[in-house]
Design a protein around this motif. Structure first.
Motif, PDB file in Angstrom:
ATOM      1  N   ASP A   1       0.824  -1.207   0.000  1.00  0.00           N
ATOM      2  CA  ASP A   1       0.000   0.000   0.000  1.00  0.00           C
ATOM      3  C   ASP A   1       0.860   1.258   0.000  1.00  0.00           C
ATOM      4  N   VAL A   2       1.915   1.264   0.799  1.00  0.00           N
ATOM      5  CA  VAL A   2       2.804   2.432   0.839  1.00  0.00           C
ATOM      6  C   VAL A   2       3.513   2.603  -0.499  1.00  0.00           C
ATOM      7  N   SER A   3       3.861   1.502  -1.137  1.00  0.00           N
ATOM      8  CA  SER A   3       4.505   1.577  -2.448  1.00  0.00           C
ATOM      9  C   SER A   3       3.561   2.211  -3.473  1.00  0.00           C
ATOM     10  N   ARG A   4       2.286   1.760  -3.473  1.00  0.00           N
ATOM     11  CA  ARG A   4       1.312   2.365  -4.408  1.00  0.00           C
ATOM     12  C   ARG A   4       1.061   3.823  -4.072  1.00  0.00           C
ATOM     13  N   LEU A   5       0.987   4.149  -2.778  1.00  0.00           N
ATOM     14  CA  LEU A   5       0.791   5.532  -2.358  1.00  0.00           C
ATOM     15  C   LEU A   5       1.955   6.401  -2.831  1.00  0.00           C
ATOM     16  N   THR A   6       3.158   5.897  -2.725  1.00  0.00           N
ATOM     17  CA  THR A   6       4.341   6.631  -3.171  1.00  0.00           C
ATOM     18  C   THR A   6       4.276   6.894  -4.676  1.00  0.00           C
ATOM     19  N   GLU A   7       3.850   5.893  -5.429  1.00  0.00           N
ATOM     20  CA  GLU A   7       3.731   6.079  -6.883  1.00  0.00           C
ATOM     21  C   GLU A   7       2.683   7.139  -7.212  1.00  0.00           C
ATOM     22  N   GLU A   8       1.531   7.093  -6.521  1.00  0.00           N
ATOM     23  CA  GLU A   8       0.482   8.080  -6.782  1.00  0.00           C
ATOM     24  C   GLU A   8       0.931   9.484  -6.406  1.00  0.00           C
TER      25      GLU A   8
ATOM     26  N   SER B   1       3.955  10.547  -6.409  1.00  0.00           N
ATOM     27  CA  SER B   1       4.931  10.939  -7.424  1.00  0.00           C
ATOM     28  C   SER B   1       4.219  11.454  -8.674  1.00  0.00           C
ATOM     29  N   LYS B   2       3.160  10.750  -9.090  1.00  0.00           N
ATOM     30  CA  LYS B   2       2.387  11.207 -10.263  1.00  0.00           C
ATOM     31  C   LYS B   2       1.754  12.564  -9.991  1.00  0.00           C
ATOM     32  N   MET B   3       1.151  12.715  -8.785  1.00  0.00           N
ATOM     33  CA  MET B   3       0.516  13.989  -8.450  1.00  0.00           C
ATOM     34  C   MET B   3       1.536  15.118  -8.420  1.00  0.00           C
ATOM     35  N   THR B   4       2.728  14.838  -7.927  1.00  0.00           N
ATOM     36  CA  THR B   4       3.769  15.854  -7.861  1.00  0.00           C
ATOM     37  C   THR B   4       4.148  16.317  -9.256  1.00  0.00           C
TER      38      THR B   4
ATOM     39  N   VAL C   1       2.229  16.240 -11.928  1.00  0.00           N
ATOM     40  CA  VAL C   1       1.098  17.004 -12.485  1.00  0.00           C
ATOM     41  C   VAL C   1       1.062  18.399 -11.876  1.00  0.00           C
ATOM     42  N   VAL C   2       1.211  18.487 -10.548  1.00  0.00           N
ATOM     43  CA  VAL C   2       1.178  19.797  -9.891  1.00  0.00           C
ATOM     44  C   VAL C   2       2.352  20.641 -10.354  1.00  0.00           C
ATOM     45  N   ASP C   3       3.527  20.034 -10.481  1.00  0.00           N
ATOM     46  CA  ASP C   3       4.706  20.768 -10.933  1.00  0.00           C
ATOM     47  C   ASP C   3       4.486  21.307 -12.344  1.00  0.00           C
ATOM     48  N   ARG C   4       3.869  20.490 -13.202  1.00  0.00           N
ATOM     49  CA  ARG C   4       3.606  20.910 -14.577  1.00  0.00           C
ATOM     50  C   ARG C   4       2.595  22.054 -14.612  1.00  0.00           C
ATOM     51  N   ASP C   5       1.539  21.955 -13.790  1.00  0.00           N
ATOM     52  CA  ASP C   5       0.468  22.950 -13.839  1.00  0.00           C
ATOM     53  C   ASP C   5       0.742  24.164 -12.962  1.00  0.00           C
ATOM     54  N   LEU C   6       1.735  24.101 -12.115  1.00  0.00           N
ATOM     55  CA  LEU C   6       1.997  25.206 -11.201  1.00  0.00           C
ATOM     56  C   LEU C   6       2.407  26.475 -11.936  1.00  0.00           C
ATOM     57  N   SER C   7       3.174  26.351 -13.008  1.00  0.00           N
ATOM     58  CA  SER C   7       3.562  27.546 -13.764  1.00  0.00           C
ATOM     59  C   SER C   7       2.346  28.184 -14.423  1.00  0.00           C
ATOM     60  N   VAL C   8       1.417  27.358 -14.904  1.00  0.00           N
ATOM     61  CA  VAL C   8       0.185  27.890 -15.496  1.00  0.00           C
ATOM     62  C   VAL C   8      -0.637  28.608 -14.424  1.00  0.00           C
ATOM     63  N   ILE C   9      -0.730  27.987 -13.245  1.00  0.00           N
ATOM     64  CA  ILE C   9      -1.481  28.593 -12.148  1.00  0.00           C
ATOM     65  C   ILE C   9      -0.831  29.919 -11.749  1.00  0.00           C
ATOM     66  N   ALA C  10       0.482  29.955 -11.699  1.00  0.00           N
ATOM     67  CA  ALA C  10       1.188  31.193 -11.339  1.00  0.00           C
ATOM     68  C   ALA C  10       0.908  32.286 -12.370  1.00  0.00           C
ATOM     69  N   GLY C  11       0.863  31.927 -13.660  1.00  0.00           N
ATOM     70  CA  GLY C  11       0.527  32.904 -14.700  1.00  0.00           C
ATOM     71  C   GLY C  11      -0.876  33.450 -14.523  1.00  0.00           C
ATOM     72  N   HIS C  12      -1.800  32.562 -14.217  1.00  0.00           N
ATOM     73  CA  HIS C  12      -3.183  33.003 -13.996  1.00  0.00           C
ATOM     74  C   HIS C  12      -3.285  33.884 -12.753  1.00  0.00           C
ATOM     75  N   MET C  13      -2.523  33.574 -11.730  1.00  0.00           N
ATOM     76  CA  MET C  13      -2.542  34.402 -10.525  1.00  0.00           C
ATOM     77  C   MET C  13      -1.997  35.793 -10.829  1.00  0.00           C
ATOM     78  N   SER C  14      -1.018  35.884 -11.712  1.00  0.00           N
ATOM     79  CA  SER C  14      -0.494  37.185 -12.124  1.00  0.00           C
ATOM     80  C   SER C  14      -1.587  37.989 -12.823  1.00  0.00           C
ATOM     81  N   ASP C  15      -2.349  37.323 -13.709  1.00  0.00           N
ATOM     82  CA  ASP C  15      -3.473  37.995 -14.373  1.00  0.00           C
ATOM     83  C   ASP C  15      -4.515  38.442 -13.362  1.00  0.00           C
ATOM     84  N   VAL C  16      -4.804  37.588 -12.404  1.00  0.00           N
ATOM     85  CA  VAL C  16      -5.783  37.937 -11.371  1.00  0.00           C
ATOM     86  C   VAL C  16      -5.291  39.142 -10.576  1.00  0.00           C
ATOM     87  N   ASP C  17      -4.005  39.185 -10.262  1.00  0.00           N
ATOM     88  CA  ASP C  17      -3.445  40.312  -9.515  1.00  0.00           C
ATOM     89  C   ASP C  17      -3.606  41.609 -10.305  1.00  0.00           C
ATOM     90  N   GLU C  18      -3.314  41.561 -11.607  1.00  0.00           N
ATOM     91  CA  GLU C  18      -3.463  42.758 -12.442  1.00  0.00           C
ATOM     92  C   GLU C  18      -4.922  43.206 -12.488  1.00  0.00           C
TER      93      GLU C  18
END
Length: 180
Positions: free
Chosen positions: A66-73, A75-78, A80-97
């Motif tokens: 179970d811990v092995s599967r949790l670690t894999e999940e 890792s996948k989430m990390t 995805v979040v790492d990939r989408d974080l730059s997009v989210i940061a760009g949108h937050m910049s637009d929201v700030d403006e």
């Protein structure tokens, strides 16, 4: 050397009293029974320990999987979040403006609200004046209506007589503006 059996002479053995022999035999039997009971307890405990050890091993193996599967999940989430974080940061910049633009607009609205409030107060006075003027016009119209009614009553009778001599009237039906 003698080939005689020393125990053959007596039924209890050489130099042993019969009551002492029986006591020792009873103690041996009791010790044997205690050993049997102890064996049952030890074997039961050993069996329970083995079953618990197998169950514990299964739990640890299951937890490890179970811990092995949790670690894999995670890792996948990390990823995805790492990939989408730059997009989210760009949108937050637009929201700030946009929030800064809204703040500037709100300052302009705030400055206009005072003017709108003054204009509304002036409009309220004008509306009050218009209300009074409308009431006066209604009273005047009512007076004109009363005067027209009196005029119609006073002039209507003699005019009816004069209409008989009118060549254009012809005695036909009255016009569309008159009630039938």
């Amino acid at each position: 050397m003698s080939t005689e059996d020393p125990y053959a002479r007596t039924s209890h053995g050489p130099g042993v009293d019969p009551p002492e022999y029986e006591r020792i035999a009873e103690e041996a039997d009791e010790a044997y029974l205690r050993a049997r009971r102890l064996e049952l307890v030890v074997y039961s405990a050993l069996t329970a320990f083995i079953i618990l050890a197998i169950y514990g091993f299964w739990l640890i193996t299951s937890l490890t999987n179970d811990v092995s599967r949790l670690t894999e999940e995670i890792s996948k989430m990390t990823r995805v979040v790492d990939r989408d974080l730059s997009v989210i940061a760009g949108h937050m910049s637009d929201v700030d403006e946009r929030m800064q633009q809204i703040a500037a607009s709100m300052e302009r609205v705030d400055s206009h609200v005072g003017t709108i409030s003054e204009d509304t107060a002036a409009m309220q006075l004008s509306i009050a004046s218009m209300t009074r003027d409308t009431e006066l016009m209604a009273a005047s119209t009512s007076g004109m209506q009363r005067d027209m009614w009196n005029l119609n009553r006073n002039v209507g009778g003699p005019m009816g007589t004069m209409n008989m001599f009118n060549p254009f009237q012809g005695g036909g039906p009255p016009g569309p503006w008159m009630p039938h």
